[in-house]
Design a protein around this motif. Structure first.
Motif, PDB file in Angstrom:
ATOM      1  N   TYR A  52      11.312  -1.141  -0.897  1.00 28.53           N
ATOM      2  CA  TYR A  52      10.122  -1.974  -1.093  1.00 28.53           C
ATOM      3  C   TYR A  52       9.838  -2.104  -2.587  1.00 28.53           C
ATOM      4  N   VAL A  53       9.376  -3.286  -2.998  1.00 30.18           N
ATOM      5  CA  VAL A  53       9.058  -3.519  -4.406  1.00 30.18           C
ATOM      6  C   VAL A  53       7.568  -3.827  -4.544  1.00 30.18           C
ATOM      7  N   THR A  54       7.006  -3.466  -5.687  1.00 32.93           N
ATOM      8  CA  THR A  54       5.591  -3.716  -5.949  1.00 32.93           C
ATOM      9  C   THR A  54       5.340  -5.216  -6.069  1.00 32.93           C
ATOM     10  N   HIS A  55       4.354  -5.732  -5.315  1.00 34.25           N
ATOM     11  CA  HIS A  55       4.021  -7.148  -5.496  1.00 34.25           C
ATOM     12  C   HIS A  55       2.597  -7.351  -5.983  1.00 34.25           C
ATOM     13  N   SER A  56       1.728  -6.319  -5.898  1.00 32.31           N
ATOM     14  CA  SER A  56       0.394  -6.481  -6.462  1.00 32.31           C
ATOM     15  C   SER A  56      -0.284  -5.133  -6.618  1.00 32.31           C
ATOM     16  N   LEU A  57      -1.237  -5.090  -7.552  1.00 30.47           N
ATOM     17  CA  LEU A  57      -2.130  -3.944  -7.675  1.00 30.47           C
ATOM     18  C   LEU A  57      -3.518  -4.453  -8.011  1.00 30.47           C
ATOM     19  N   HIS A  58      -4.514  -3.762  -7.471  1.00 28.42           N
ATOM     20  CA  HIS A  58      -5.923  -4.089  -7.703  1.00 28.42           C
ATOM     21  C   HIS A  58      -6.634  -2.784  -8.038  1.00 28.42           C
ATOM     22  N   GLU A  76      -2.902   8.153  -1.380  1.00 31.30           N
ATOM     23  CA  GLU A  76      -3.144   8.066   0.058  1.00 31.30           C
ATOM     24  C   GLU A  76      -2.239   6.990   0.643  1.00 31.30           C
ATOM     25  N   ARG A  77      -1.500   7.333   1.676  1.00 32.97           N
ATOM     26  CA  ARG A  77      -0.580   6.382   2.319  1.00 32.97           C
ATOM     27  C   ARG A  77      -1.353   5.591   3.372  1.00 32.97           C
ATOM     28  N   LEU A  78      -1.774   4.388   3.013  1.00 37.03           N
ATOM     29  CA  LEU A  78      -2.593   3.591   3.915  1.00 37.03           C
ATOM     30  C   LEU A  78      -1.772   2.902   4.992  1.00 37.03           C
ATOM     31  N   ARG A  79      -0.556   2.460   4.630  1.00 36.13           N
ATOM     32  CA  ARG A  79       0.235   1.702   5.611  1.00 36.13           C
ATOM     33  C   ARG A  79       1.713   1.744   5.239  1.00 36.13           C
ATOM     34  N   ASP A  80       2.568   1.874   6.262  1.00 34.61           N
ATOM     35  CA  ASP A  80       4.013   1.716   6.121  1.00 34.61           C
ATOM     36  C   ASP A  80       4.479   0.809   7.243  1.00 34.61           C
ATOM     37  N   GLY A  81       4.586  -0.496   6.958  1.00 34.38           N
ATOM     38  CA  GLY A  81       5.014  -1.461   7.959  1.00 34.38           C
ATOM     39  C   GLY A  81       6.448  -1.897   7.750  1.00 34.38           C
ATOM     40  N   ARG A  82       6.911  -2.790   8.608  1.00 41.41           N
ATOM     41  CA  ARG A  82       8.290  -3.267   8.482  1.00 41.41           C
ATOM     42  C   ARG A  82       8.485  -4.144   7.261  1.00 41.41           C
ATOM     43  N   PHE A  84       5.609  -4.634   4.729  1.00 47.40           N
ATOM     44  CA  PHE A  84       4.712  -4.234   3.649  1.00 47.40           C
ATOM     45  C   PHE A  84       4.325  -2.768   3.761  1.00 47.40           C
ATOM     46  N   ALA A  85       4.037  -2.187   2.594  1.00 44.53           N
ATOM     47  CA  ALA A  85       3.485  -0.834   2.518  1.00 44.53           C
ATOM     48  C   ALA A  85       2.310  -0.867   1.540  1.00 44.53           C
ATOM     49  N   THR A  86       1.315  -0.029   1.786  1.00 46.03           N
ATOM     50  CA  THR A  86       0.118  -0.021   0.948  1.00 46.03           C
ATOM     51  C   THR A  86      -0.237   1.410   0.576  1.00 46.03           C
ATOM     52  N   ARG A  87      -0.605   1.599  -0.691  1.00 49.54           N
ATOM     53  CA  ARG A  87      -1.023   2.910  -1.176  1.00 49.54           C
ATOM     54  C   ARG A  87      -2.345   2.787  -1.944  1.00 49.54           C
ATOM     55  N   ARG A  88      -3.176   3.815  -1.820  1.00 52.84           N
ATOM     56  CA  ARG A  88      -4.381   3.908  -2.622  1.00 52.84           C
ATOM     57  C   ARG A  88      -4.292   5.161  -3.477  1.00 52.84           C
ATOM     58  N   VAL A  89      -4.617   5.014  -4.756  1.00 48.11           N
ATOM     59  CA  VAL A  89      -4.501   6.120  -5.703  1.00 48.11           C
ATOM     60  C   VAL A  89      -5.852   6.353  -6.361  1.00 48.11           C
ATOM     61  N   LEU A 101      -6.940   2.699  -7.695  1.00 48.78           N
ATOM     62  CA  LEU A 101      -5.927   1.645  -7.629  1.00 48.78           C
ATOM     63  C   LEU A 101      -5.451   1.497  -6.188  1.00 48.78           C
ATOM     64  N   THR A 102      -5.315   0.263  -5.746  1.00 49.80           N
ATOM     65  CA  THR A 102      -4.636  -0.040  -4.480  1.00 49.80           C
ATOM     66  C   THR A 102      -3.421  -0.890  -4.805  1.00 49.80           C
ATOM     67  N   ALA A 103      -2.258  -0.469  -4.352  1.00 49.22           N
ATOM     68  CA  ALA A 103      -1.016  -1.187  -4.632  1.00 49.22           C
ATOM     69  C   ALA A 103      -0.342  -1.579  -3.323  1.00 49.22           C
ATOM     70  N   SER A 104       0.237  -2.778  -3.319  1.00 49.82           N
ATOM     71  CA  SER A 104       0.936  -3.277  -2.133  1.00 49.82           C
ATOM     72  C   SER A 104       2.404  -3.497  -2.477  1.00 49.82           C
ATOM     73  N   PHE A 105       3.259  -3.164  -1.529  1.00 50.85           N
ATOM     74  CA  PHE A 105       4.708  -3.238  -1.707  1.00 50.85           C
ATOM     75  C   PHE A 105       5.304  -4.065  -0.582  1.00 50.85           C
ATOM     76  N   GLN A 106       6.379  -4.794  -0.882  1.00 50.16           N
ATOM     77  CA  GLN A 106       7.004  -5.664   0.111  1.00 50.16           C
ATOM     78  C   GLN A 106       8.515  -5.478   0.104  1.00 50.16           C
ATOM     79  N   ARG A 107       9.091  -5.521   1.284  1.00 50.13           N
ATOM     80  CA  ARG A 107      10.546  -5.563   1.368  1.00 50.13           C
ATOM     81  C   ARG A 107      10.980  -6.978   0.976  1.00 50.13           C
TER      82      ARG A 107
END
Length: 279
Positions: A52-58, A76-82, A84-89, A101-107
């Protein structure tokens, strides 16, 4: 220079999803926002599958960081999907959160593709060294920033008040070329983190570019910071920071920036609101 930036972004593993970032060697009274944003992003990346690669951070800056002590990053591991994945720091010092920070990752996948056209601008070689310009202009903390930003090569092209052609639709604008001044590794994560570090360096200046005021007489602080990563790029090669501030009011200024490589590829979009309070 670049080695010091690389070391700054190399976090220490403390426990599962818990990291420590070393303080920067600086004489400034508070942590530079780009540092905490880049370190928080690195903490989030450490917990995500490399497919997965980073596509956004807020993110939000909550309290000024203490430059004398390390920063703890709790992921904090908010989501691990097929797809997208989401993390909160949360970044903490002295037991208190200073940054979220909330960061979103996409395959990676194929899809529709379009982009804005890069504006016609002078080359980086025709720009003015940003740090030298700040020092000559008597900018507050110019010498300290020159040390903290020693890994960056920034070339100022102009603002709405001086150097850029008039644009009545956008009264507050600023443009500059930036790159990491020495070669980074080929790991894309290093380039995203280094870019994140650099992305905080001039946006609040863009919000003041329509106003004939001395920055030393303005209290400035980043309040939030957002980045959308569109396409892969190298942070150690020139990228254009095309900044526009659509609004300033109530002691706050908003700026957003399009980021282009020298060959015209739109690789990122950045947005930030900050405090610009007359002293």
């Amino acid at each position: 220079m670049t080695d010091s930036l690389t070391d700054l972004l190399d976090l220490e593993d403390l426990d599962a999803d818990l990291f420590r970032g070393r303080p920067a060697d600086t004489s400034r009274p508070r942590v530079y926002g780009g540092q905490v944003a880049a370190q928080a992003l690195m903490a989030a990346v450490r917990t995500v599958d490399p497919d997965y690669v980073t596509h956004s951070l807020h993110s939000y800056f909550l309290l000024p960081g203490d430059t004398a002590v390390p920063i703890i990053y709790d992921v904090e591991r908010l989501r691990d999907g097929r797809s997208f994945a989401t993390r909160r720091v949360v970044a903490r010092q002295h037991g208190r959160p200073i940054y979220y920070l909330t960061a979103s990752f996409q395959r990676p996948e194929e899809g529709f593709d379009h982009q804005d056209v890069m504006p016609e601008v002078p080359s980086p070689e025709e720009g003015v060294d940003m740090i030298a310009l700040m020092v000559a202009g008597g900018a507050p903390e110019a010498d300290a920033l020159a040390k903290e930003w020693s890994a960056l090569d920034a070339r100022h092209l102009g603002t709405s008040l001086r150097g850029l052609p008039e644009d009545k639709a956008h009264p507050a604008r600023a443009r500059m070329w930036i790159r990491i001044n020495e070669r980074l590794s080929d790991d894309p994560v290093d380039h995203l983190a280094a870019f994140t570090f650099a992305s905080d360096m001039s946006l609040l200046g863009a919000t003041l570019s329509a106003h004939r005021t001395n920055p030393a007489k303005v209290q400035m602080a980043s309040l939030d910071h957002t980045i959308w990563f569109h396409r892969p790029f190298r942070a150690d090669e020139w990228w254009l920071y095309d900044q526009v501030s659509p609004s300033a009011q109530g002691g706050r200024g908003l700026a957003h920036a399009r980021v282009f490589t020298q060959d015209g590829l739109l690789v990122a979009t950045v947005a930030q609101e900050g405090l610009i309070r007359p002293r």
